[in-house]
Design a protein around this motif. Structure first.
Motif, PDB file in Angstrom:
ATOM      1  N   LYS A  24      44.571  82.481 129.701  1.00 39.85           N
ATOM      2  CA  LYS A  24      46.005  82.179 129.642  1.00 39.85           C
ATOM      3  C   LYS A  24      46.296  80.696 129.396  1.00 39.85           C
ATOM      4  CE  LYS A  24      47.363  86.190 132.412  1.00 39.85           C
ATOM      5  NZ  LYS A  24      48.153  86.704 133.561  1.00 39.85           N
ATOM      6  N   ASN A  25      45.254  79.864 129.395  1.00 37.66           N
ATOM      7  CA  ASN A  25      45.357  78.489 128.899  1.00 37.66           C
ATOM      8  C   ASN A  25      46.410  77.673 129.654  1.00 37.66           C
ATOM      9  OD1 ASN A  25      44.767  76.297 127.203  1.00 37.66           O
ATOM     10  ND2 ASN A  25      46.321  76.892 125.711  1.00 37.66           N
ATOM     11  N   VAL A  26      46.480  77.829 130.960  1.00 36.16           N
ATOM     12  CA  VAL A  26      47.477  77.095 131.744  1.00 36.16           C
ATOM     13  C   VAL A  26      47.220  75.586 131.744  1.00 36.16           C
ATOM     14  CG1 VAL A  26      48.487  76.812 134.036  1.00 36.16           C
ATOM     15  CG2 VAL A  26      48.087  79.103 133.119  1.00 36.16           C
ATOM     16  N   PRO A  27      45.966  75.116 131.893  1.00 36.84           N
ATOM     17  CA  PRO A  27      45.763  73.666 131.773  1.00 36.84           C
ATOM     18  C   PRO A  27      46.225  73.124 130.425  1.00 36.84           C
ATOM     19  CG  PRO A  27      43.837  74.693 132.770  1.00 36.84           C
ATOM     20  CD  PRO A  27      44.717  75.809 132.283  1.00 36.84           C
ATOM     21  N   GLY A  28      46.011  73.873 129.353  1.00 44.16           N
ATOM     22  CA  GLY A  28      46.489  73.443 128.039  1.00 44.16           C
ATOM     23  C   GLY A  28      48.000  73.359 127.982  1.00 44.16           C
ATOM     24  N   LEU A  29      48.683  74.294 128.659  1.00 44.30           N
ATOM     25  CA  LEU A  29      50.145  74.245 128.732  1.00 44.30           C
ATOM     26  C   LEU A  29      50.600  72.975 129.442  1.00 44.30           C
ATOM     27  CD1 LEU A  29      53.033  75.448 128.622  1.00 44.30           C
ATOM     28  CD2 LEU A  29      52.466  76.707 130.715  1.00 44.30           C
ATOM     29  N   ILE A  30      49.962  72.654 130.547  1.00 43.16           N
ATOM     30  CA  ILE A  30      50.345  71.458 131.298  1.00 43.16           C
ATOM     31  C   ILE A  30      50.124  70.205 130.456  1.00 43.16           C
ATOM     32  CG2 ILE A  30      49.825  70.054 133.334  1.00 43.16           C
ATOM     33  CD1 ILE A  30      49.070  72.661 134.782  1.00 43.16           C
ATOM     34  N   GLU A  31      48.982  70.123 129.789  1.00 41.57           N
ATOM     35  CA  GLU A  31      48.687  68.952 128.964  1.00 41.57           C
ATOM     36  C   GLU A  31      49.692  68.816 127.828  1.00 41.57           C
ATOM     37  OE1 GLU A  31      46.727  66.637 129.671  1.00 41.57           O
ATOM     38  OE2 GLU A  31      45.442  67.511 131.217  1.00 41.57           O
ATOM     39  N   ALA A  32      50.056  69.932 127.188  1.00 41.56           N
ATOM     40  CA  ALA A  32      51.042  69.878 126.099  1.00 41.56           C
ATOM     41  C   ALA A  32      52.391  69.422 126.626  1.00 41.56           C
ATOM     42  CB  ALA A  32      51.152  71.248 125.443  1.00 41.56           C
ATOM     43  N   PHE A  33      52.787  69.933 127.778  1.00 43.04           N
ATOM     44  CA  PHE A  33      54.076  69.546 128.352  1.00 43.04           C
ATOM     45  C   PHE A  33      54.092  68.062 128.713  1.00 43.04           C
ATOM     46  CE2 PHE A  33      56.899  68.841 131.956  1.00 43.04           C
ATOM     47  CZ  PHE A  33      58.080  69.408 131.499  1.00 43.04           C
ATOM     48  N   LYS A  34      53.004  67.556 129.244  1.00 43.05           N
ATOM     49  CA  LYS A  34      52.955  66.158 129.668  1.00 43.05           C
ATOM     50  C   LYS A  34      53.107  65.193 128.495  1.00 43.05           C
ATOM     51  CE  LYS A  34      49.527  65.216 132.455  1.00 43.05           C
ATOM     52  NZ  LYS A  34      48.193  65.323 133.097  1.00 43.05           N
ATOM     53  N   ARG A  35      52.820  65.673 127.297  1.00 46.47           N
ATOM     54  CA  ARG A  35      52.955  64.826 126.108  1.00 46.47           C
ATOM     55  C   ARG A  35      54.391  64.763 125.604  1.00 46.47           C
ATOM     56  NH1 ARG A  35      49.046  67.804 122.413  1.00 46.47           N
ATOM     57  NH2 ARG A  35      49.787  66.327 120.827  1.00 46.47           N
ATOM     58  N   LEU A  36      55.290  65.489 126.253  1.00 44.60           N
ATOM     59  CA  LEU A  36      56.702  65.479 125.867  1.00 44.60           C
ATOM     60  C   LEU A  36      57.469  64.506 126.755  1.00 44.60           C
ATOM     61  CD1 LEU A  36      57.277  69.341 125.566  1.00 44.60           C
ATOM     62  CD2 LEU A  36      56.746  67.747 123.716  1.00 44.60           C
ATOM     63  N   SER A  37      58.368  63.794 126.162  1.00 40.96           N
ATOM     64  CA  SER A  37      59.239  62.910 126.943  1.00 40.96           C
ATOM     65  C   SER A  37      60.446  63.689 127.437  1.00 40.96           C
ATOM     66  CB  SER A  37      59.693  61.732 126.087  1.00 40.96           C
ATOM     67  OG  SER A  37      60.426  62.199 124.956  1.00 40.96           O
ATOM     68  N   GLY A  38      61.172  63.115 128.400  1.00 41.79           N
ATOM     69  CA  GLY A  38      62.401  63.729 128.860  1.00 41.79           C
ATOM     70  C   GLY A  38      62.352  64.144 130.316  1.00 41.79           C
ATOM     71  N   THR A  39      63.415  64.804 130.734  1.00 41.60           N
ATOM     72  CA  THR A  39      63.593  65.159 132.147  1.00 41.60           C
ATOM     73  C   THR A  39      63.317  66.626 132.446  1.00 41.60           C
ATOM     74  OG1 THR A  39      65.945  65.595 131.782  1.00 41.60           O
ATOM     75  CG2 THR A  39      65.328  63.347 132.448  1.00 41.60           C
ATOM     76  N   ALA A  40      62.885  67.377 131.459  1.00 37.74           N
ATOM     77  CA  ALA A  40      62.607  68.805 131.665  1.00 37.74           C
ATOM     78  C   ALA A  40      61.531  68.980 132.744  1.00 37.74           C
ATOM     79  CB  ALA A  40      62.164  69.453 130.365  1.00 37.74           C
ATOM     80  N   ARG A  41      61.499  70.177 133.323  1.00 40.85           N
ATOM     81  CA  ARG A  41      60.513  70.511 134.343  1.00 40.85           C
ATOM     82  C   ARG A  41      59.648  71.678 133.877  1.00 40.85           C
ATOM     83  NH1 ARG A  41      62.727  66.439 135.825  1.00 40.85           N
ATOM     84  NH2 ARG A  41      63.399  65.940 137.957  1.00 40.85           N
ATOM     85  N   LEU A  42      58.397  71.667 134.352  1.00 38.69           N
ATOM     86  CA  LEU A  42      57.479  72.778 134.119  1.00 38.69           C
ATOM     87  C   LEU A  42      57.060  73.347 135.453  1.00 38.69           C
ATOM     88  CD1 LEU A  42      55.620  74.539 132.298  1.00 38.69           C
ATOM     89  CD2 LEU A  42      53.872  72.755 132.560  1.00 38.69           C
ATOM     90  N   LEU A  43      57.270  74.651 135.634  1.00 34.72           N
ATOM     91  CA  LEU A  43      56.795  75.370 136.816  1.00 34.72           C
ATOM     92  C   LEU A  43      55.535  76.151 136.442  1.00 34.72           C
ATOM     93  CD1 LEU A  43      59.991  77.030 138.370  1.00 34.72           C
ATOM     94  CD2 LEU A  43      58.639  75.189 139.365  1.00 34.72           C
ATOM     95  N   VAL A  44      54.497  76.045 137.251  1.00 35.39           N
ATOM     96  CA  VAL A  44      53.295  76.859 137.081  1.00 35.39           C
ATOM     97  C   VAL A  44      53.139  77.666 138.361  1.00 35.39           C
ATOM     98  CG1 VAL A  44      50.799  76.865 136.785  1.00 35.39           C
ATOM     99  CG2 VAL A  44      52.205  75.239 135.501  1.00 35.39           C
ATOM    100  N   VAL A  45      53.349  78.965 138.247  1.00 35.83           N
ATOM    101  CA  VAL A  45      53.431  79.813 139.434  1.00 35.83           C
ATOM    102  C   VAL A  45      52.480  80.995 139.288  1.00 35.83           C
ATOM    103  CG1 VAL A  45      54.954  81.150 140.919  1.00 35.83           C
ATOM    104  CG2 VAL A  45      55.864  79.182 139.662  1.00 35.83           C
ATOM    105  N   GLY A  46      51.563  81.122 140.221  1.00 39.38           N
ATOM    106  CA  GLY A  46      50.671  82.275 140.198  1.00 39.38           C
ATOM    107  C   GLY A  46      49.386  82.021 140.950  1.00 39.38           C
ATOM    108  N   ASN A  47      48.658  83.077 141.185  1.00 36.96           N
ATOM    109  CA  ASN A  47      47.404  83.020 141.923  1.00 36.96           C
ATOM    110  C   ASN A  47      46.259  82.715 140.961  1.00 36.96           C
ATOM    111  OD1 ASN A  47      46.156  83.150 144.395  1.00 36.96           O
ATOM    112  ND2 ASN A  47      45.725  85.339 144.276  1.00 36.96           N
ATOM    113  N   PRO A  48      45.486  81.648 141.165  1.00 36.32           N
ATOM    114  CA  PRO A  48      44.361  81.353 140.270  1.00 36.32           C
ATOM    115  C   PRO A  48      43.273  82.420 140.339  1.00 36.32           C
ATOM    116  CG  PRO A  48      44.991  79.403 141.527  1.00 36.32           C
ATOM    117  CD  PRO A  48      45.706  80.571 142.143  1.00 36.32           C
ATOM    118  N   TRP A  49      42.636  82.651 139.200  1.00 32.37           N
ATOM    119  CA  TRP A  49      41.584  83.646 139.068  1.00 32.37           C
ATOM    120  C   TRP A  49      40.395  83.322 139.974  1.00 32.37           C
ATOM    121  CZ3 TRP A  49      41.127  88.346 137.290  1.00 32.37           C
ATOM    122  CH2 TRP A  49      39.911  88.847 136.811  1.00 32.37           C
TER     123      TRP A  49
END
Length: 376
Positions: A204-229
């Motif tokens: 599901k590439n969640v670390p990749g999602l976080i890294e992509a989001f961190k490269r964006l500027s602005g005030t948006a928020r990212l929630l990562v919710v779930g039980n790790p495998w």
């Protein structure tokens, strides 16, 4: 194979995923209103299908799901064990066919997502595909993928039938407002919020999602919710999240009555799969009226499309980042996409899905399926 004249059907469904996934529970409930008696039994080491026969007698139909549960193991020598367990499964299916049982297999994914023993598993799937009476997939694109991946000859490809994935509109509570949900989660009321929700597995590439989001500027928020495998996945998510306060993680199982809080707090749900055929997580997001950010894979282009979210080319290294940027930059458009997705999800109710599935059981279903709303 002769279909019985009686309106009543008995079905053995295996493996039993009802505790962790509402898909089977909703399907079974719909089937039972159509004179279909379903017994669910789990996969295991000791001939699970024959064990199911001992419990309920010989059914009219065996309905297989999630085939990796029959053949994939975490024990030593997984490839060799997959072949042995696959041979056991093929033997059981052959015995049931000899007893006059019709065999139906729903292909939810082409292979086990963790690819523990891909060559062995693929060999087993090749064999099973040639034994069953019908193969169910959730969209036309999935049908094409199954036929190509399993190298189905024409006589076997003719057994493939499309049955859409039912929605989760009435499965979970959905009565909290976005403002209340954000207040509970301590999120600002006036910024875009994107969320990942679900079991956090490597594909599901969640670390990749976080890294992509961190490269964006602005005030948006990212929630990562779930039980790790597993612990390794949890560590990778924490490492990716180490230095950006805009990313909030909830790395634990979320009770059913709390799912609505996270879904209602978001504007869009991001699901950056490395591989996918069909996705209950996408259907869940749509059922809550949320826009979707996901790759152009499997059933997602037809289900979400350009009107329901921002889909990207998984082969493009910048694809996920660009899709996130587009989603964040137009929050009002996300609301429109969410409303559209809710309407689409509602069209795929379990009443229709069960009716279609029963037709597959009796070998009466046409190959393709179009929801009435799709033809308008």
């Amino acid at each position: 194979m002769t279909v019985p004249d009686s309106d009543q059907l008995t079905v053995l469904m295996c493996p039993d995923y009802r505790e962790s996934n509402p898909y089977q529970s909703e399907l079974i409930a719909g089937l039972e209103t159509r004179s279909v008696e379903v017994t669910a039994t789990d996969a295991g080491w000791a001939f699970p299908l024959l064990r199911g026969l001992r419990r309920q007698g010989v059914p009219d139909v065996l309905h297989l799901h999630w085939l990796h549960r029959f053949v994939i193991t975490n024990r030593r020598f997984p490839a060799a064990l997959a072949i042995l367990l696959g041979a056991r499964l093929v033997l059981e299916i052959a015995l049931l066919r000899a007893l006059g049982v019709r065999i139906v297999w729903t292909v939810h994914n082409l292979l086990d997502h963790e690819r523990t023993a891909p060559r062995s598993e693929l060999a087993v799937r090749h064999a099973v595909a040639r034994l069953v009476d019908r193969i169910i997939v959730h969209c036309d694109a999935a049908a094409d993928s199954v036929e190509e991946t399993y190298r189905l000859p024409e006589r076997v490809a003719d057994r493939v039938r499309v049955v859409p994935h039912g929605n989760f509109v009435n499965v979970y509570e959905n009565d909290v407002s976005q403002s209340t949900a954000r207040e509970r989660l301590d999120l600002p009321p006036d910024v875009p919020v994107v969320a990942f929700f679900g079991l956090i597995r490597p594909y599901k590439n969640v670390p990749g999602l976080i890294e992509a989001f961190k490269r964006l500027s602005g005030t948006a928020r990212l929630l990562v919710v779930g039980n790790p495998w597993n612990d390794d996945v949890a560590d990778r998510v924490r490492a990716a999240n180490a230095d950006d306060e805009r990313v909030h993680t909830v790395l634990e199982y979320v009770p059913e009555d709390q799912i609505q809080v996270y879904m209602r707090a978001t504007d869009a749900v991001a699901l950056p799969f490395d591989s996918v055929l069909t996705s209950g997580s996408v259907v869940l997001a749509m059922s809550f009226g949320r826009a979707v950010v996901a790759p152009l894979m499997g059933c997602l282009p037809g289900l979400v499309g350009s009107e329901g979210g921002h889909l990207y080319d998984p082969g493009d290294a910048e694809g996920l980042k660009v899709a996130l940027r587009r989603a964040i930059d137009d929050r009002e458009r996300l609301r429109e996409m969410g409303l559209r997705n809710r309407d689409v999800a509602q069209a795929y109710d379990w009443d229709r899905v069960a009716e279609r599935t029963r037709d597959v059981y009796t070998l009466d279903a046409a190959r393709t399926y179009r929801c009435p709303e799709e033809t308008k």
